[in-house]
Design a protein around this motif. Sequence first.
Motif, mmCIF file in Angstrom:
data_model
loop_
_atom_site.group_PDB
_atom_site.id
_atom_site.type_symbol
_atom_site.label_atom_id
_atom_site.label_comp_id
_atom_site.label_asym_id
_atom_site.label_seq_id
_atom_site.Cartn_x
_atom_site.Cartn_y
_atom_site.Cartn_z
ATOM 1 N N ARG A 133 30.667 -27.150 48.698
ATOM 2 C CA ARG A 133 31.734 -26.798 47.936
ATOM 3 C C ARG A 133 32.779 -27.895 47.718
ATOM 4 O O ARG A 133 33.837 -27.829 47.898
ATOM 5 C CB ARG A 133 32.610 -25.639 48.490
ATOM 6 C CG ARG A 133 31.606 -24.426 48.722
ATOM 7 C CD ARG A 133 32.190 -23.385 49.442
ATOM 8 N NE ARG A 133 33.685 -23.101 49.163
ATOM 9 C CZ ARG A 133 34.134 -21.981 48.350
ATOM 10 N NH1 ARG A 133 33.283 -21.492 47.452
ATOM 11 N NH2 ARG A 133 35.417 -21.829 48.181
ATOM 12 N N LEU A 183 31.880 -31.736 36.060
ATOM 13 C CA LEU A 183 32.062 -31.055 35.132
ATOM 14 C C LEU A 183 31.345 -31.380 33.676
ATOM 15 O O LEU A 183 30.602 -30.649 33.372
ATOM 16 C CB LEU A 183 33.440 -30.656 34.610
ATOM 17 C CG LEU A 183 34.249 -29.749 35.434
ATOM 18 C CD1 LEU A 183 35.888 -29.891 35.053
ATOM 19 C CD2 LEU A 183 33.687 -28.207 35.281
ATOM 20 N N ASP A 184 31.249 -32.608 33.387
ATOM 21 C CA ASP A 184 30.564 -33.238 32.440
ATOM 22 C C ASP A 184 29.214 -33.404 32.625
ATOM 23 O O ASP A 184 28.306 -33.329 31.653
ATOM 24 C CB ASP A 184 31.238 -34.641 31.854
ATOM 25 C CG ASP A 184 32.448 -34.699 31.532
ATOM 26 O OD1 ASP A 184 32.922 -33.585 31.031
ATOM 27 O OD2 ASP A 184 33.362 -35.704 31.561
ATOM 28 N N GLY A 222 27.541 -30.980 34.429
ATOM 29 C CA GLY A 222 26.933 -29.550 34.575
ATOM 30 C C GLY A 222 26.857 -29.264 35.832
ATOM 31 O O GLY A 222 26.209 -28.168 36.273
ATOM 32 N N GLU A 223 27.261 -30.061 37.020
ATOM 33 C CA GLU A 223 27.255 -29.567 38.263
ATOM 34 C C GLU A 223 28.155 -28.520 38.574
ATOM 35 O O GLU A 223 27.994 -27.870 39.556
ATOM 36 C CB GLU A 223 27.557 -30.740 39.222
ATOM 37 C CG GLU A 223 26.590 -31.886 39.330
ATOM 38 C CD GLU A 223 26.968 -33.410 40.111
ATOM 39 O OE1 GLU A 223 27.729 -32.974 40.858
ATOM 40 O OE2 GLU A 223 26.594 -34.288 39.626
ATOM 41 N N VAL A 224 29.295 -28.502 38.033
ATOM 42 C CA VAL A 224 30.292 -27.404 37.952
ATOM 43 C C VAL A 224 30.291 -26.795 36.629
ATOM 44 O O VAL A 224 30.700 -27.264 35.678
ATOM 45 C CB VAL A 224 31.766 -28.063 38.379
ATOM 46 C CG1 VAL A 224 32.729 -26.732 38.283
ATOM 47 C CG2 VAL A 224 31.485 -28.567 39.900
ATOM 48 N N GLU A 225 30.745 -25.495 36.900
ATOM 49 C CA GLU A 225 30.375 -24.731 35.455
ATOM 50 C C GLU A 225 31.726 -24.858 34.663
ATOM 51 O O GLU A 225 32.953 -24.807 35.246
ATOM 52 C CB GLU A 225 30.150 -23.339 35.601
ATOM 53 C CG GLU A 225 30.040 -22.326 34.161
ATOM 54 C CD GLU A 225 29.874 -20.880 34.598
ATOM 55 O OE1 GLU A 225 30.122 -20.112 33.772
ATOM 56 O OE2 GLU A 225 29.730 -20.658 35.711
ATOM 57 N N ASN A 226 31.974 -25.196 33.544
ATOM 58 C CA ASN A 226 33.073 -25.452 32.697
ATOM 59 C C ASN A 226 33.514 -24.073 32.240
ATOM 60 O O ASN A 226 33.611 -23.717 30.931
ATOM 61 C CB ASN A 226 32.940 -26.283 31.485
ATOM 62 C CG ASN A 226 34.245 -26.812 30.951
ATOM 63 O OD1 ASN A 226 35.251 -26.678 31.695
ATOM 64 N ND2 ASN A 226 34.342 -27.156 29.697
ATOM 65 N N VAL A 227 33.997 -23.075 33.078
ATOM 66 C CA VAL A 227 34.434 -21.755 32.895
ATOM 67 C C VAL A 227 35.731 -21.848 31.808
ATOM 68 O O VAL A 227 36.779 -22.818 31.811
ATOM 69 C CB VAL A 227 34.805 -21.048 34.029
ATOM 70 C CG1 VAL A 227 33.256 -21.028 34.709
ATOM 71 C CG2 VAL A 227 35.784 -21.482 34.999
ATOM 72 N N THR A 274 39.635 -24.908 28.683
ATOM 73 C CA THR A 274 38.347 -24.591 29.690
ATOM 74 C C THR A 274 38.979 -25.473 30.837
ATOM 75 O O THR A 274 40.076 -25.762 31.065
ATOM 76 C CB THR A 274 37.056 -25.458 29.328
ATOM 77 O OG1 THR A 274 37.355 -26.561 29.254
ATOM 78 C CG2 THR A 274 36.695 -24.781 27.875
ATOM 79 N N ARG A 288 38.045 -27.833 32.427
ATOM 80 C CA ARG A 288 38.067 -29.301 32.066
ATOM 81 C C ARG A 288 39.354 -29.613 31.616
ATOM 82 O O ARG A 288 39.872 -30.552 32.077
ATOM 83 C CB ARG A 288 37.040 -29.799 31.146
ATOM 84 C CG ARG A 288 36.937 -31.340 30.993
ATOM 85 C CD ARG A 288 35.801 -31.837 30.085
ATOM 86 N NE ARG A 288 35.545 -33.166 30.450
ATOM 87 C CZ ARG A 288 36.214 -34.201 29.546
ATOM 88 N NH1 ARG A 288 37.334 -33.899 29.000
ATOM 89 N NH2 ARG A 288 35.963 -35.432 29.947
#
Length: 306
Positions: free
Chosen positions: A127, A241-242, A244-249, A266, A268
């Motif tokens: 995390r 984020l770019d 895709g390792e972390v969801e861009n919620v 978002t 980002r």
Amino acid sequence: MMMSSRASGSVLLRRLAPPLLSGSPVRFRSTATEGEKRKREEEVDPVTAGGENTGSTVASYWGIGPSKLVKEDGNEWKWSCFKPWDTYKGNMDIDLKKHHVANTLRDKLAFWAVKVLRVPTDVFPQRKYGCRAMMLETVAAVPGMVGGVVLHLRSLRRFEHSGGWIRTLLEEAENERMHLMTLMEVFNPQWYERALVLAVQGAFFNAYFLGYLISPKFAHRVVGYLEEEAVHSYTLFLEALDAGEVENVPAPAIAIDYWRLPPNATLRDVVLVIRADEAHHRDVNHYASDIQYHGKQLKEVPAPVG
């Protein structure tokens, strides 16, 4: 006839109420109707009346209920931790690679102190982005408050002005706290992360307070390096984020209102404005450590504006 405490409090609050700034991007007005006001006056506070709590209490101060504010779109302003006049648009004009080279022994000690502080944020690699960001904010919100309080008390003791530094440092602390409140909406900290925050913050607060009393220049240099670390960490966050390792919620509602982001913003966009804030804090604290004004102290040198 002597004025009652409730009446005197009412007068005091009316005098201290924040003025409505002309040209503010957010309008606000009272939405309570006369019927609602009468109903509110008729409600009995179970705490003061000694009755059973029915869940219909109205939050008030000296019997005065909070004003309801609305935004330009007509929706009710729901945040109590900040008001419409506290919001702003992030200044994205920053230098991501700016770094203060540690040449003196004091600067080297500050640099390595920050490197040691980074260790706890890497304890949970699964995390690492969310945990590191929250850990940084729980620590980064401490120095501004400590510095502001120390300068405030010094100003009182010596009967002198602070050059604007008290307000600057307290605003920095509040801004860092809002970073944390925003991230809490996205990343729910686990119990062991909360325990780690308690340990780190408890140690850091006392150490920083002592360090600020001994050498404000050293203390501000520590914060400057801490903010450099924050800029780097949020840059890694953006890369994740770019990739895709972390969801861009979608951005939390609190972030949209605080930074005046578009409704479709978002995560980002949130990370971008937080990183910009950290870069500005970095520059202010390195400046505070660097300034030499004919040998005068920090309190006598005007704080940077913006």
